[in-house]
Design a protein around this motif. Structure first.
Motif, PDB file in Angstrom:
ATOM      1  N   ILE A   1     -56.244  -3.193 -22.829  1.00  0.00           N
ATOM      2  CA  ILE A   1     -56.306  -3.204 -21.350  1.00  0.00           C
ATOM      3  C   ILE A   1     -54.913  -2.391 -20.967  1.00  0.00           C
ATOM      4  N   TRP A   2     -55.518  -1.766 -19.980  1.00  0.00           N
ATOM      5  CA  TRP A   2     -54.197  -1.090 -19.205  1.00  0.00           C
ATOM      6  C   TRP A   2     -54.341  -1.406 -17.748  1.00  0.00           C
ATOM      7  N   ARG A   3     -52.970  -0.992 -17.229  1.00  0.00           N
ATOM      8  CA  ARG A   3     -52.928  -1.414 -15.833  1.00  0.00           C
ATOM      9  C   ARG A   3     -52.188   0.018 -15.031  1.00  0.00           C
ATOM     10  N   ALA A   4     -52.771   0.252 -14.099  1.00  0.00           N
ATOM     11  CA  ALA A   4     -52.253   1.217 -13.306  1.00  0.00           C
ATOM     12  C   ALA A   4     -51.919   0.962 -11.858  1.00  0.00           C
ATOM     13  N   ASN A   5     -50.555   1.104 -11.653  1.00  0.00           N
ATOM     14  CA  ASN A   5     -49.898   1.032 -10.311  1.00  0.00           C
ATOM     15  C   ASN A   5     -49.973   2.048  -9.374  1.00  0.00           C
ATOM     16  N   ILE A   6     -50.724   2.165  -8.221  1.00  0.00           N
ATOM     17  CA  ILE A   6     -50.973   3.259  -7.582  1.00  0.00           C
ATOM     18  C   ILE A   6     -49.855   3.503  -6.476  1.00  0.00           C
ATOM     19  N   LEU A   7     -48.697   2.511  -6.557  1.00  0.00           N
ATOM     20  CA  LEU A   7     -47.574   2.678  -5.500  1.00  0.00           C
ATOM     21  C   LEU A   7     -46.581   3.240  -6.179  1.00  0.00           C
ATOM     22  N   ASP A   8     -46.162   2.748  -7.596  1.00  0.00           N
ATOM     23  CA  ASP A   8     -45.241   3.367  -8.285  1.00  0.00           C
ATOM     24  C   ASP A   8     -45.462   4.472  -9.209  1.00  0.00           C
ATOM     25  N   LYS A   9     -46.815   4.569  -9.166  1.00  0.00           N
ATOM     26  CA  LYS A   9     -47.515   5.647 -10.052  1.00  0.00           C
ATOM     27  C   LYS A   9     -46.940   5.587 -11.678  1.00  0.00           C
ATOM     28  N   THR A  10     -47.307   4.220 -12.058  1.00  0.00           N
ATOM     29  CA  THR A  10     -47.164   3.883 -13.596  1.00  0.00           C
ATOM     30  C   THR A  10     -48.467   3.512 -14.136  1.00  0.00           C
ATOM     31  N   LEU A  11     -48.714   3.788 -15.632  1.00  0.00           N
ATOM     32  CA  LEU A  11     -49.991   3.509 -16.134  1.00  0.00           C
ATOM     33  C   LEU A  11     -49.355   2.859 -17.550  1.00  0.00           C
ATOM     34  N   THR A  12     -49.771   1.542 -17.831  1.00  0.00           N
ATOM     35  CA  THR A  12     -48.975   0.735 -18.901  1.00  0.00           C
ATOM     36  C   THR A  12     -50.196   0.112 -19.609  1.00  0.00           C
ATOM     37  N   LYS A  13     -50.105   0.180 -20.874  1.00  0.00           N
ATOM     38  CA  LYS A  13     -50.932  -0.428 -21.937  1.00  0.00           C
ATOM     39  C   LYS A  13     -50.379  -1.885 -22.023  1.00  0.00           C
ATOM     40  N   VAL A  14     -50.931  -3.020 -21.493  1.00  0.00           N
ATOM     41  CA  VAL A  14     -50.434  -4.223 -21.378  1.00  0.00           C
ATOM     42  C   VAL A  14     -50.793  -5.103 -22.644  1.00  0.00           C
ATOM     43  N   VAL A  15     -51.989  -4.814 -23.230  1.00  0.00           N
ATOM     44  CA  VAL A  15     -52.659  -5.764 -24.213  1.00  0.00           C
ATOM     45  C   VAL A  15     -53.345  -4.892 -25.123  1.00  0.00           C
ATOM     46  N   SER A  16     -53.043  -5.207 -26.615  1.00  0.00           N
ATOM     47  CA  SER A  16     -53.738  -4.295 -27.792  1.00  0.00           C
ATOM     48  C   SER A  16     -54.430  -5.437 -28.400  1.00  0.00           C
TER      49      SER A  16
END
Length: 374
Positions: free
Chosen positions: A322-337
């Motif tokens: 599961i990934w998380r994309a923050n369109i304000l601070d422009k970050t893409l993070t894998k949060v669950v594997s």
């Protein structure tokens, strides 16, 4: 000179203060860690602060599990005062409610320059297994339909069953999970059993289309398929453990992919493993979240869903992350594997104790992942 009587009284007072240090009875301290907490004023104070932070959360099973795991894997493994102080500081911060979210406006969201992409990282969130599903005979499909916080308690609605070709609908059971402690073992309440369920135009699809099931004013509304040509509206009051009733009110709402959307997401198919891009209705152009064939990640997005309260959307990449994309601070993070052969399904955002969280299915298990401190 101290008289014997005064000495006895002084000893009694000292023993009494020692016994009531920290959040537990120090006269019953049974481990070296507990004795260290009792004889170290700074640790006793931290223990009391932690107890105060945990008190309003003790009826929530998620935090009961987190607290138990923290005791076993962090606090009780410390050998020094410094280690204990750090462990307590981190846990107190995690249990302390975060301030109310400041909502962003369209003016706050800017397009990235064409030659830039989102900063990409991997950061595991705190994960708790909430419950296992009954997994009865003939189960081939599972869907997390809705998740919502009501009066500080998490309620989750899940379908488990199979597709009935003759009925042209899914047939199976509807369940509610309430994250209430103590539940030993945690269980789900069966809302309805062996029913034809009509939840969306394309239930389980990458974009479900219009949804016909959802939570409104503390109740879950859905449509029950009687025959190919007959349906009836039903309603279940969350947390009631009561039989659902027929309802003349029918829900029709946007898909999870577009509900609460701040912008649009574009991504490739399984054949091309293309880039991930975003665009916004208040501006022209598009921005690249991640290019095609990023090292270690062939992008194949499932189940994009927007947060109801944050400038963030979540998605599965393939079937085990599961990934998380923050369109304000422009970050893409894998949060669950995920691990093993079980698939991750239906990541659904909620806010719990002010923290960002995602509820999801992992095979026959319902789980929640909570964002750690930055």
């Amino acid at each position: 000179m101290i008289r014997k009587k005064d000495f006895v009284l002084w000893v009694a007072l000292f023993a009494g203060s020692y016994a009531h240090a920290a959040s537990f009875d120090c006269s019953k301290a049974s481990t070296e860690v507990e004795r260290k907490i009792c004889r170290t004023p700074s640790l006793s104070t931290l223990d009391e602060q932690l107890s105060a932070a945990f008190k309003p959360l003790k009826n929530i099973r998620t935090f009961q599990v987190i607290e138990s795991e923290w005791l076993e894997t962090q606090r009780n493994t410390c050998e020094s005062t410094e280690c204990l102080e750090d462990a307590y500081d981190q846990q107190i911060r995690f249990l302390t409610p975060l301030p109310e979210i400041v909502h962003v406006t369209e003016k706050d969201i800017k397009l990235l320059p064409a030659d830039k992409i989102y900063a990409q990282s991997s950061r595991s969130w705190k994960t708790v297994e909430l419950t296992g599903l009954p997994n009865e005979k003939d189960v081939s499909e599972r869907f997390l339909l809705s998740a919502e916080m009501l009066s500080g308690m998490l309620h989750v609605i899940i379908f488990e069953g199979h597709y009935d070709i003759q009925l042209s609908a899914y047939r199976g059971n509807l369940y509610e999970y309430v994250d209430r402690n103590p539940i030993t073992p945690p269980i789900t309440y069966t809302i309805a059993k062996n029913i034809g369920f009509d939840g969306a135009l394309n239930l389980g699809g990458n974009d479900e289309g219009k949804r016909f099931a959802g939570i409104l004013d503390g109740s879950f509304y859905y449509r029950e398929q009687i025959t190919n040509k007959q349906q009836k509206g039903m309603v279940y009051k969350l947390g009631s453990n009561a039989q659902p009733k027929e309802s003349s009110l029918l829900i029709q709402q946007w898909s999870n992919s577009t509900d609460h959307a701040i912008g649009g997401v574009m991504f490739g198919t399984i054949e091309m493993f293309g880039p991930i891009k975003a665009y916004y209705s208040h501006s022209t152009g598009e921005e690249t979240i991640a290019p095609a064939n990023t090292p270690g990640n062939d992008w194949y997005i499932y189940s994009p869903i927007w947060s109801t309260s944050r400038p963030v959307f979540y998605f599965k990449n393939g079937s085990i992350t599961i990934w998380r994309a923050n369109i304000l601070d422009k970050t893409l993070t894998k949060v669950v594997s995920g691990d093993g052969e079980d698939l991750i399904q239906n990541p659904t955002p909620v806010d719990i104790n002010g923290r960002e969280a995602v509820v999801y299915l992992h095979g026959p298990n319902l789980k929640i992942a909570i964002a750690p401190d930055e």
